[in-house]
Structure formats: C-alpha cells, structure tokens
Write an enzyme that holds these catalytic residues in place. Structure first.
Site, PDB file in Angstrom:
ATOM      1  N   HIS A 254      25.572 -41.911  -9.105  1.00  0.00           N
ATOM      2  CA  HIS A 254      24.413 -41.019  -9.198  1.00  0.00           C
ATOM      3  C   HIS A 254      24.443 -39.903  -8.143  1.00  0.00           C
ATOM      4  O   HIS A 254      24.060 -38.774  -8.411  1.00  0.00           O
ATOM      5  CB  HIS A 254      23.145 -41.859  -9.043  1.00  0.00           C
ATOM      6  CG  HIS A 254      21.878 -41.111  -9.312  1.00  0.00           C
ATOM      7  ND1 HIS A 254      21.609 -40.530 -10.534  1.00  0.00           N
ATOM      8  CD2 HIS A 254      20.799 -40.850  -8.532  1.00  0.00           C
ATOM      9  CE1 HIS A 254      20.424 -39.947 -10.483  1.00  0.00           C
ATOM     10  NE2 HIS A 254      19.912 -40.120  -9.292  1.00  0.00           N
TER      11      HIS A 254
ATOM     12  N   ASP B 131      27.678 -42.708 -13.151  1.00  0.00           N
ATOM     13  CA  ASP B 131      26.265 -42.847 -12.764  1.00  0.00           C
ATOM     14  C   ASP B 131      25.657 -43.980 -13.589  1.00  0.00           C
ATOM     15  O   ASP B 131      25.640 -43.931 -14.814  1.00  0.00           O
ATOM     16  CB  ASP B 131      25.546 -41.522 -13.054  1.00  0.00           C
ATOM     17  CG  ASP B 131      24.095 -41.520 -12.610  1.00  0.00           C
ATOM     18  OD1 ASP B 131      23.579 -42.583 -12.203  1.00  0.00           O
ATOM     19  OD2 ASP B 131      23.470 -40.442 -12.654  1.00  0.00           O
TER      20      ASP B 131
ATOM     21  N   SER C 297      18.270 -35.691 -10.987  1.00  0.00           N
ATOM     22  CA  SER C 297      17.564 -36.961 -10.949  1.00  0.00           C
ATOM     23  C   SER C 297      16.071 -36.752 -11.227  1.00  0.00           C
ATOM     24  O   SER C 297      15.715 -36.184 -12.257  1.00  0.00           O
ATOM     25  CB  SER C 297      17.798 -37.618  -9.587  1.00  0.00           C
ATOM     26  OG  SER C 297      17.370 -38.952  -9.589  1.00  0.00           O
TER      27      SER C 297
END
EC number: 2.3.1.46
Lengths: 199, 379
Positions: free
Chosen positions: B356, B323, B157
């Site tokens: 995610h 995601d 991320s």
C-alpha cells in the site's frame, strides 16, 4: 496511421461507443474522438502504449484480454474493435464470443497465415514463416494462434457469427482485384466486420 | 536536513491558517459552529483560476505535502516525490493546495482544539466526521481561495476516497479526479483492522474516555499499538520479508518475551513509538471511523455506477499489484462502475513490491504515468 486502422476508422459510424481491445498507442481512438465524436475505452497491457494513450487523452484501461471481458456489461458498446490481437490471445473463440456479447458489432483484423508468401515459405523451407511483417520465430512469438481467412470464417460459421463486411488488404492497405478474387491467397491482413447470431 | 534545497523542490514553505465562521452541518446531524483549516500552497494561481489542484491526505497525513518548513527539517513533506517543479504535480503549471482535514491534529480544528462552547478541548465531544463532511469543508476552502473549479483533486488511499467524493458531491467543481490505491468502501477485513486499532486506544488507561488532555497524559501505548497494526497493512509480505526477513537484533535468541529480538519487532515498535509522540489518539479514532463509514454507493441502493451518474470529471485510477490493504481489485470496482456510468476513466495497475505504501514512493512507472496524466490536464 497503421494500414488496417486507416480502413477501420471509416467503418465506425460517428458518435459510436467503442471498445478497442489491444488499443496500442491509442491512435485509432484518438482519431475517432477528435473526428467522429466517438467515446469509449482502449484495453492495453503494454506500459509504453498505455502512457501514450494517456498523453493523447484516450481512456485506457490496463487489462489483460486473456482474463476476459467479464467487467463489461452485455451490449454496452456499439462496436468492439480488436486489431492485430486475435492471433495473440489464448482463446480466440472465447474472446470472439465475449466481443459479440459486449458489442452490437465487432471489427476484427488479423494477419492471414494463408497468404501465398507464408505458404511458399513453409513449402520451400519446411519451417515456420518469418518475415518482415511477422518477424518472430515460433518459440518467442506473441502470436500463438495464427489462422487463415478460411479458418476464421469457419469459426464464424461454427459460432453462428454473421460476417457483415470483409476486406483483404496488403501491407500498403491496397485492396486490389487480386486480393478481392483470391483473398486467402493474396490478402495479408483481413478486416472483418461481424455481428452476433441474435441480430 | 537539506544543506541545499533540491532544484525540484518547492523549497521553504509556510503553512497558513484559515478561519471559517459559518457553521458546517455534518453527516452525523451536528455541526461545527466555527473551525480552522491549516493549509499549504505551492505554485501560483493563474489568472483564470483554472490551475488549482487539491491534495487530499491519507489516514495519518496532513497539510505539509511538499517542501521544507526550515533548513533544519530532516525530511520534506509527505508527498514530495510527486509535488514540485518538474514533478508529476508540476508546481510550474499548477497551483497546489494541501490541507489538514477537520478532526486532524496538525493545526486544523480537531479533538485537541478548544471547543468554543466550553473553552475546553473537544476531546470525545468532537463530532464524528465523514469523508463527505471533509469534502464539504474543502469546498468552503475552495470558496475562500476563490477557486470555483479544481483542475484536479488528487489523493491516495483515504485521500483517493475524498477525490472520488468530490466528483459525487460537487460534480461541477472538479475537472479531473485521481484516486490512487483507494477503494469505493472498506471491506470487513479493513474495518476489522481499524477496530483493533481503535480498541488499542480505547482500552488504554491513559485514554480517559478521550479527555486525556485535561489529565496531561497521552494514551501512548494504545496509539503505538494502533500504528503497529496499521503499519503491517501498509507493507506487503514481500516488502517486509525483504526489509527484515527473520533478521535478529540480538546475536542469539533470549527465550523470553520482553526482549526485542527480530528486526521487524524493532521496526514496528520504532514506528509506533514515533507515531504516538506526534499523533492524537482521538484523531486516529475519527480518521478510522471516517474510513469505515465511507460508502457513497449506500445512498444509491449500493449501485456504485448510479452513484457516479452525475459526476462530470475525468478519472484516473491507479493501484499497486502487492497492495493488500486496498488491492487492485478494489480499484477495479471503481473503474467498472465508472465504465458502467459511461465516464472517462483510465486505469493503471502498477507492478510494485512495496504494498500500500507504494503510492508515496518514487516508483518510475507510477511517476511517469502520473506525469503523463497531469500533463494532459488543460489549465
């Protein structure tokens, strides 16, 4: 090394930038990287193959050939290779055009459905050929677009693709006098080096 | 609480604080005259100093990535599934460095720290930090640890953005870059979610323009809302459906607005509640701004391939199918740019239902690919 790859490796000039469509476990690119200073990428969707590529230090991209090569710039590779995958894609004609857009030259290998054993099997049994080499039945085969050498060359003519080299071999990658004289009857695997109409 | 430490854990770890007294110039034009970075390390630095791996954390992460601080800890560090002996980032081979970023609230200098100029907490005066600034501070950290070049910089991320930035800002100092569930810049939708989170904090009466420390209050409601909206983006629709569905906490509907009726409401409130007790509101603002501002291609006419032109690292990019915060398409933007820049790159799109958050979870295919890549890194 697999029969057709063993021959292809000699057809690729040292230092080339290569895109290998359906690169399998990466053995061709690994060899070319180690022995011919070749750079490039392999495209693959099989998980186990992808892992093996990574272990070998081959650049592998998880990408489905049926979704096209739109993410690759035109003429960005010296050679685009597609070994034993042409018969498994949804649109062989489109992928061929895409390969010729992305690469200066393409090397394509595919099983010959015109081989005498296939013809004999179909003639004698009246059923789709199943063999050690092509072990699938018609309903579960990943090979959805079989063709013969004649069929492929006919497509090349239609797309104005120039055949630079061709070789018909058997499983032991022998290319004896028989497969030279009657490739479409005696050759099991076809190896073609082609280039686009503009060159 | 681990009654025994698992055999594949780095075990009990102790953070250490490094003080930096040389001013750090920042993208905003200001500079930090001095600062602390809190770090944890796992494994041993080898003789050639060639086996160091830097872990970059995500929005709410910190330096405690693996192992336990004490036998009383309920949970190990946030990336314990990937760091440890025999794990993808194998601490028998690698010397792993994990830090809390500048602006954080877990021990590195941040808005809650005392401003040396005034002696009071920085609060709203803490400068806006960018991903580039973080990477520069991490380069100073590498200097302090005697690490000229990282074997790999790894992050998920927002951590992936730092890993990418490393290859751009310090191309000679990173051999491998692994960016997982990341993006080359935020989309309008990403920024929109961040803005909602920031507004929740900024409009909380207890925020006091960022000077809540001096009032001895915490803008808990704002932080809670920020975390709740953030959390929605971390999970896939399927994952939420599977976890909570329309399940009720109560046995019947109450026909009112204040009861916690659905399980998902209860879960989000719990997450928000827990988060607001441990995280700093100003840090949340800073981290989301850093995300919004990240756009390394903007310095190269928006051309990401040009941006990577000078990079020397090999790249491994991974995404997860469900995601939607940083979708696989965002990872493919990175991959395509790296291909156009003729860099070594491998890309995997891992089939995972979790959204995610998947990058933090022990998903077999993910971990196997991770192991395969890390094993090929020469040290």
């Amino acid at each position: 090394m697999r029969a057709d790859l063993d021959i292809i490796k000699d057809w690729i000039p040292a230092g080339s930038r290569v895109l290998d469509l359906g690169c399998g476990n990466g053995e061709l690119l690994a060899y070319l990287q180690a022995n011919k200073q070749v750079t490039g990428y392999g495209l693959e969707i099989n998980d186990e193959n992808i892992k093996q590529c990574i272990r070998r230090g081959v650049n592998v991209l998880e990408q489905d050939l049926d979704k096209g090569l739109g993410n690759f710039a035109s003429n960005s590779f010296d050679i685009v290779v597609m070994s034993q995958a042409l018969q498994a894609v949804h649109y062989p004609d489109r992928i061929l055009e895409e390969m010729l857009r992305v690469g200066r030259e393409c090397i394509i290998t595919f099983p010959n459905f015109g081989h005498w054993r296939c013809r004999w099997y179909l003639a004698r049994n009246g059923r789709m050929p199943v063999s050690e080499f092509l072990p699938y039945t018609w309903y579960n085969t990943p090979n959805i677009h079989f063709c013969t050498f004649e069929d492929f060359e006919c497509l090349c003519r239609e797309l104005k693709v120039k055949v630079l080299d061709r070789l018909a071999v058997d499983r032991q990658h022998r290319h004896g006098i028989g497969s030279r004289l009657w490739p479409n009857l005696l050759g099991e695997i076809g190896i073609y080096r082609v280039t686009g109409p503009s060159l | 609480m681990p009654s025994v430490i698992p055999h594949d854990s780095v075990g009990l770890v102790t953070p250490q604080v490094l003080h930096f007294s040389e001013p750090l110039p920042l993208a905003c034009g200001r500079s930090l005259t001095e600062y602390d970075l809190v770090i944890e390390t796992y494994g041993e630095l080898n003789e050639n100093r060639s086996n160091a791996v830097l872990i970059c954390h995500a929005l709410s992460g910190h330096h405690h990535a693996a192992g336990y601080h004490s036998m009383e800890d309920r949970k190990p560090g946030w990336w314990d599934s990937c760091i440890g002996p025999g794990k993808p980032i194998d601490t028998r081979r690698f010397f792993v460095v994990s830090l809390n970023n500048l602006g954080g609230c877990n021990g590195s200098t941040g808005p809650g720290s005392a401003n040396p100029a005034t002696g009071r907490p920085y609060g709203a005066d803490f400068p806006v930090i960018t991903v580039e600034d973080w990477v520069n501070s991490q380069a100073r950290l590498a200097d302090a640890l005697g690490i000229a070049q990282w074997a790999a910089v790894v992050g998920g991320s927002m951590g992936g953005m730092q890993a990418l930035q490393w290859t751009i800002s310090h191309p000679d100092r990173v051999r491998h870059c692994m960016a997982i569930a990341s993006a080359p810049k935020l989309s309008a939708q990403n920024i929109a979610f961040n803005e909602v989170a920031r507004q929740a904090i900024l409009t909380d009466e207890e925020f006091h323009g960022g000077r809540f420390y001096e009032q001895n209050v915490v803008p808990k409601r704002g932080l809670m809302l920020a975390r709740m909206v953030g959390h929605i983006t971390y999970l896939s629709d399927d994952a939420m459906g599977q976890k909570f569905g329309r399940e009720l906490k109560t046995d019947k509907l109450n026909y009112d607005f204040h009861s916690v009726e659905f399980q998902v409401e209860s879960y989000l409130r719990y997450q928000g509640e827990e988060f607001s007790g441990r995280f700093d509101a100003n840090t949340y603002l800073l981290m989301t701004k850093a995300l919004d501002y990240f756009d390394p291609a903007s310095a190269h006419d928006g051309d990401l391939a040009k941006t990577f032109a000078a990079a020397k690292a090999d790249f491994c990019i991974m995404s997860f199918t469900t995601d939607w915060r940083f979708s696989p398409a965002r990872s493919r933007e990175i991959v395509d740019a790296l291909i156009a820049a003729k860099k070594n790159v491998s890309y995997l799109d891992i089939d995972a239902p979790q959204g995610h958050d998947a990058f933090l979870l022990p998903i077999p295919r993910y971990l196997e690919a991770f192991v395969s890549y890390m094993n090929r890194i020469a040290v």
